[in-house]
Design an enzyme around this catalytic site. Structure first.
Site, PDB file in Angstrom:
ATOM      1  N   HIS A  94      33.926  48.485  36.055  1.00 26.22           N
ATOM      2  CA  HIS A  94      33.076  47.629  35.186  1.00 26.22           C
ATOM      3  C   HIS A  94      31.565  47.909  35.608  1.00 26.22           C
ATOM      4  O   HIS A  94      31.017  47.601  36.461  1.00 26.22           O
ATOM      5  CB  HIS A  94      33.349  46.222  35.653  1.00 26.22           C
ATOM      6  CG  HIS A  94      32.412  45.148  34.619  1.00 26.22           C
ATOM      7  ND1 HIS A  94      32.854  43.851  34.673  1.00 26.22           N
ATOM      8  CD2 HIS A  94      31.389  45.258  34.091  1.00 26.22           C
ATOM      9  CE1 HIS A  94      32.193  43.315  33.790  1.00 26.22           C
ATOM     10  NE2 HIS A  94      31.169  44.125  33.401  1.00 26.22           N
TER      11      HIS A  94
ATOM     12  N   HIS B 140      40.927  38.522  37.584  1.00 20.21           N
ATOM     13  CA  HIS B 140      40.034  37.721  38.290  1.00 20.21           C
ATOM     14  C   HIS B 140      40.369  36.839  39.300  1.00 20.21           C
ATOM     15  O   HIS B 140      41.110  35.973  39.153  1.00 20.21           O
ATOM     16  CB  HIS B 140      39.117  37.064  37.363  1.00 20.21           C
ATOM     17  CG  HIS B 140      37.739  36.614  38.075  1.00 20.21           C
ATOM     18  ND1 HIS B 140      36.588  37.715  37.945  1.00 20.21           N
ATOM     19  CD2 HIS B 140      37.120  36.040  38.954  1.00 20.21           C
ATOM     20  CE1 HIS B 140      35.654  37.460  38.651  1.00 20.21           C
ATOM     21  NE2 HIS B 140      35.914  36.251  39.346  1.00 20.21           N
TER      22      HIS B 140
ATOM     23  N   GLU C  79      35.287  47.972  31.546  1.00 20.18           N
ATOM     24  CA  GLU C  79      35.050  46.685  31.208  1.00 20.18           C
ATOM     25  C   GLU C  79      33.438  46.838  30.950  1.00 20.18           C
ATOM     26  O   GLU C  79      32.874  47.483  31.658  1.00 20.18           O
ATOM     27  CB  GLU C  79      35.244  45.893  32.271  1.00 20.18           C
ATOM     28  CG  GLU C  79      36.654  45.597  32.616  1.00 20.18           C
ATOM     29  CD  GLU C  79      37.154  44.585  33.694  1.00 20.18           C
ATOM     30  OE1 GLU C  79      38.180  44.451  33.973  1.00 20.18           O
ATOM     31  OE2 GLU C  79      36.117  44.504  34.689  1.00 20.18           O
TER      32      GLU C  79
END
Length: 255
Positions: free
Chosen positions: A44, A202, A74
């Site tokens: 990310h 997450h 991401e």
């Protein structure tokens, strides 16, 4: 169908950046994860380059390409380029990931903590989804569990949604995740009924992952970084990735 495990390498980069230099090496860490059985790798890159940098994105793209595994990038597709960050689209044009996961995060966020607001974001997301799909990438949208508008991900052209599992992890740690699991399962079914497949991520960990996968139907992929890297400090990266593989290979939704 078992769930794919994608290891997020951001925390490796955080540790490296805290000291400067090249150690620990994100490509070496990614290689170790793949050697241990991870199905793919996730990064990310944020505009502030607080962890994964643009050069990491390209180096890991070469690794995933050579190993024939999925690469998931991401990022916030609305975030403009800035010095040191060419923008998510430019990175994906260069790296050609198998999957791009759109996340509505801002500079001030410590971590991703909410999904898209489709009433506000759908019109802007549609052309962006199309642009990334034109690169040959599958596009996933980060969504809140319980979002009644999750089916609108299909209207945006998305292939998948990623369920934000932070609240589930908190409920699990508190000792009663029944409501969170029911909401996640319902959200997954709403997306799937609209033709959108489901990922999740997450705060998933060895402690809570099997329960989640046993109750939420047909989760195609989980992206796990923070807990996995933390657990690897005690057990080692190879052993930890293999432990996660045993979980994803051995569970499927029953409700």
């Amino acid at each position: 169908m078992s769930t794919a495990l994608s290891v997020n390498l951001n925390k490796i980069a955080v540790l490296r950046n805290s000291r400067g230099g090249d150690e620990p090496d994100v490509v070496r860490a990614g290689t170790a994860c793949l050697d241990a059985g991870a199905h793919g790798l996730t990064v990310h890159p944020r505009p502030d380059a607080r962890h994964i940098r643009a050069d990491d994105v390209l180096a890991l793209a070469s690794l995933c390409r050579a190993r024939g595994v999925e690469y998931n990038i991401e990022g916030n597709p609305f975030a403009p380029p800035r010095p040191g960050y060419p923008g998510l689209l430019a990175l994906c044009e260069a790296a050609r990931p198998a999957q791009v996961t759109f996340v509505p995060d801002g500079d001030g966020q410590l971590t991703s903590d909410h999904g898209f607001d489709f009433a506000r974001d759908a019109a802007g997301l549609r052309p962006l989804v199309a642009a990334y799909k034109a690169l040959g990438a599958r596009v996933s949208l980060f969504v809140d569990v319980g979002d009644p508008a999750v089916a609108r991900a299909a209207d945006c052209g998305a292939d998948r949604v990623e369920l934000y599992t932070g609240p589930y992890a908190e409920a699990f740690a508190a000792g009663d995740a029944r409501a969170a699991l029911a909401a996640a399962a319902d959200t997954a079914r709403r997306a799937q009924a609209a033709g959108v497949a489901v990922n999740a991520g997450h705060d998933l960990s060895q402690a809570n992952l099997a329960t989640f996968l046993a109750h939420v139907p047909d989760v195609r992929e989980v992206s796990i970084g923070h807990a996995l890297i933390g657990e690897s400090l005690y057990a080692g990266l190879d052993a930890t990735v293999r432990a996660y593989r045993r979980i994803v290979d051995g569970t499927c939704a029953t409700a």
